[in-house]
Design an enzyme around this catalytic site. Structure first.
Site, mmCIF file in Angstrom:
data_model
loop_
_atom_site.group_PDB
_atom_site.id
_atom_site.type_symbol
_atom_site.label_atom_id
_atom_site.label_comp_id
_atom_site.label_asym_id
_atom_site.label_seq_id
_atom_site.Cartn_x
_atom_site.Cartn_y
_atom_site.Cartn_z
ATOM 1 N N HIS A 174 -6.678 -8.016 7.936
ATOM 2 C CA HIS A 174 -5.965 -8.907 9.038
ATOM 3 C C HIS A 174 -4.759 -9.509 8.318
ATOM 4 O O HIS A 174 -4.702 -10.059 7.358
ATOM 5 C CB HIS A 174 -7.044 -9.855 9.646
ATOM 6 C CG HIS A 174 -6.424 -10.966 10.678
ATOM 7 N ND1 HIS A 174 -5.979 -10.176 11.943
ATOM 8 C CD2 HIS A 174 -5.719 -11.923 10.883
ATOM 9 C CE1 HIS A 174 -5.619 -10.726 12.783
ATOM 10 N NE2 HIS A 174 -5.247 -11.988 12.088
ATOM 11 N N GLY B 111 0.344 3.510 10.050
ATOM 12 C CA GLY B 111 -0.615 4.020 8.992
ATOM 13 C C GLY B 111 -0.004 4.057 7.871
ATOM 14 O O GLY B 111 -0.516 4.673 6.782
ATOM 15 N N GLU C 220 -0.371 -6.089 1.243
ATOM 16 C CA GLU C 220 -1.488 -5.433 1.436
ATOM 17 C C GLU C 220 -1.436 -4.035 0.617
ATOM 18 O O GLU C 220 -2.547 -3.541 0.132
ATOM 19 C CB GLU C 220 -1.309 -5.061 3.193
ATOM 20 C CG GLU C 220 -1.606 -5.952 4.049
ATOM 21 C CD GLU C 220 -1.353 -5.623 5.431
ATOM 22 O OE1 GLU C 220 -1.915 -6.167 6.103
ATOM 23 O OE2 GLU C 220 -0.558 -4.748 5.731
ATOM 24 N N ASN D 225 -0.690 1.612 5.459
ATOM 25 C CA ASN D 225 -1.867 1.070 4.665
ATOM 26 C C ASN D 225 -2.706 2.333 4.361
ATOM 27 O O ASN D 225 -3.114 2.565 3.250
ATOM 28 C CB ASN D 225 -2.501 0.251 5.373
ATOM 29 C CG ASN D 225 -2.006 -1.258 4.977
ATOM 30 O OD1 ASN D 225 -2.098 -1.874 3.902
ATOM 31 N ND2 ASN D 225 -1.143 -1.940 6.006
ATOM 32 N N LEU E 80 -7.118 -1.235 16.237
ATOM 33 C CA LEU E 80 -6.812 -2.249 17.147
ATOM 34 C C LEU E 80 -8.148 -2.698 18.155
ATOM 35 O O LEU E 80 -8.375 -3.407 18.949
ATOM 36 C CB LEU E 80 -5.581 -2.124 18.062
ATOM 37 C CG LEU E 80 -4.312 -1.988 17.070
ATOM 38 C CD1 LEU E 80 -3.136 -1.985 17.982
ATOM 39 C CD2 LEU E 80 -4.282 -3.364 16.205
ATOM 40 N N ASN F 102 -12.389 -4.845 7.283
ATOM 41 C CA ASN F 102 -11.185 -4.684 8.162
ATOM 42 C C ASN F 102 -10.213 -5.569 7.202
ATOM 43 O O ASN F 102 -10.406 -6.483 6.508
ATOM 44 C CB ASN F 102 -11.191 -5.389 9.536
ATOM 45 C CG ASN F 102 -9.891 -5.445 10.199
ATOM 46 O OD1 ASN F 102 -9.370 -4.673 10.407
ATOM 47 N ND2 ASN F 102 -9.750 -6.717 10.901
HETATM 48 C C1 GAR Z 1 -1.328 -4.106 8.985
HETATM 49 O O1 GAR Z 1 -0.368 -5.303 8.571
HETATM 50 C C2 GAR Z 1 -2.757 -4.483 9.244
HETATM 51 O O2 GAR Z 1 -2.968 -6.138 8.457
HETATM 52 C C3 GAR Z 1 -2.614 -4.972 10.731
HETATM 53 O O3 GAR Z 1 -1.841 -4.015 11.325
HETATM 54 C C4 GAR Z 1 -0.879 -3.515 10.350
HETATM 55 C C5 GAR Z 1 -0.844 -2.106 10.278
HETATM 56 O O4 GAR Z 1 0.160 -1.246 9.509
HETATM 57 N N1 GAR Z 1 -3.741 -5.211 11.420
HETATM 58 C C6 GAR Z 1 -4.144 -5.827 12.157
HETATM 59 O O5 GAR Z 1 -3.298 -6.766 12.809
HETATM 60 C C7 GAR Z 1 -5.508 -5.880 12.760
HETATM 61 N N2 GAR Z 1 -5.810 -7.136 13.645
HETATM 62 P P1 GAR Z 1 0.235 0.061 9.286
HETATM 63 O O6 GAR Z 1 -0.181 0.900 10.223
HETATM 64 O O7 GAR Z 1 1.804 0.213 8.626
HETATM 65 O O8 GAR Z 1 -0.599 0.018 8.077
#
Ligand code: GAR
Length: 191
Positions: A103, A12, A173, A14, A84, A101
């Protein structure tokens, strides 16, 4: 004040970044964080920042209970930030054009079921791609295939590993995701 709901499954970072960004904004705020994992760090991160955070099971996602919660919280935008699972059709159709979303690769490359987090970075390195990046897109009923809103790339060096690439991607991100959300929220509501 526009209302944002975040779905996240894991760490989490992001979600935290988005919460902090909008805590300084008069335009929008994160009103709820939802996770399918009861021990996900994102739930603690949200609570520590004063944002309501709830866990739900896969069953309640499909039974209509999560939709009921969303309807109560009345979001202007639903943000999947490291989420996910696939959202069910009843949620997607209730919020047309309001679910996005992120990615961690340049879609349409390296997307689809099972492609998340480090699996994506491993695939990119294995493919010997010269660049990767982030894709922010609308959510439809297929994994990673909704219309793309924004992409930003970063170059990959021969020394890069999945871990170092993950770091580069996270930096992109943190910089761009809140800004893209802000731009979407500023747009007049067409629904
Ligand atoms: C992020 O890099 C996001 O882009 C990715 O999971 C990570 C979560 O990081 N999402 C995917 O892969 C979706 N297919 P976080 O929990 O530290 O925010």
């Amino acid at each position: 004040m526009k209302r944002i709901v975040i779905f996240a499954s894991g760490n989490g970072t992001n979600a935290e970044n988005i919460i902090r960004y909008f805590q300084k904004s008069s335009l929008a705020k994160v009103v709820l964080v939802l996770s399918n994992k009861s021990d996900a760090k994102v739930l603690t991160r949200a609570k520590n920042l004063g944002v309501p955070a709830r866990h739900f099971s896969k069953e309640t996602l499909h039974s209509g209970e999560v939709l009921k919660t969303l309807t109560e919280f009345n979001p202007d935008l639903i943000v999947l930030a490291g989420f996910l699972l696939k959202l069910p059709e009843n949620i997607i159709s209730e919020f047309p054009g309001k679910i996005i979303n992120i990615h961690p690769a340049l879609l349409p490359k390296h997307g689809g079921k099972g492609m998340y987090g480090n699996f994506v970075h491993q695939a990119v390195i294995q493919a010997k791609d010269k660049e990767s990046g982030i894709s922010i897109h609308y959510v439809n009923d297929e994994y990673d295939s909704g219309a793309i809103i924004f992409q930003k790339s970063v170059s990959i060096t021969p020394e890069d590993t999945p871990e170092s690439l993950a770091k580069k991607i996270h930096e992109l991100e943190y910089k761009w995701f809140p800004k893209v959300i802000e731009e979407l929220i500023k747009k007049p509501d067409k629904s």
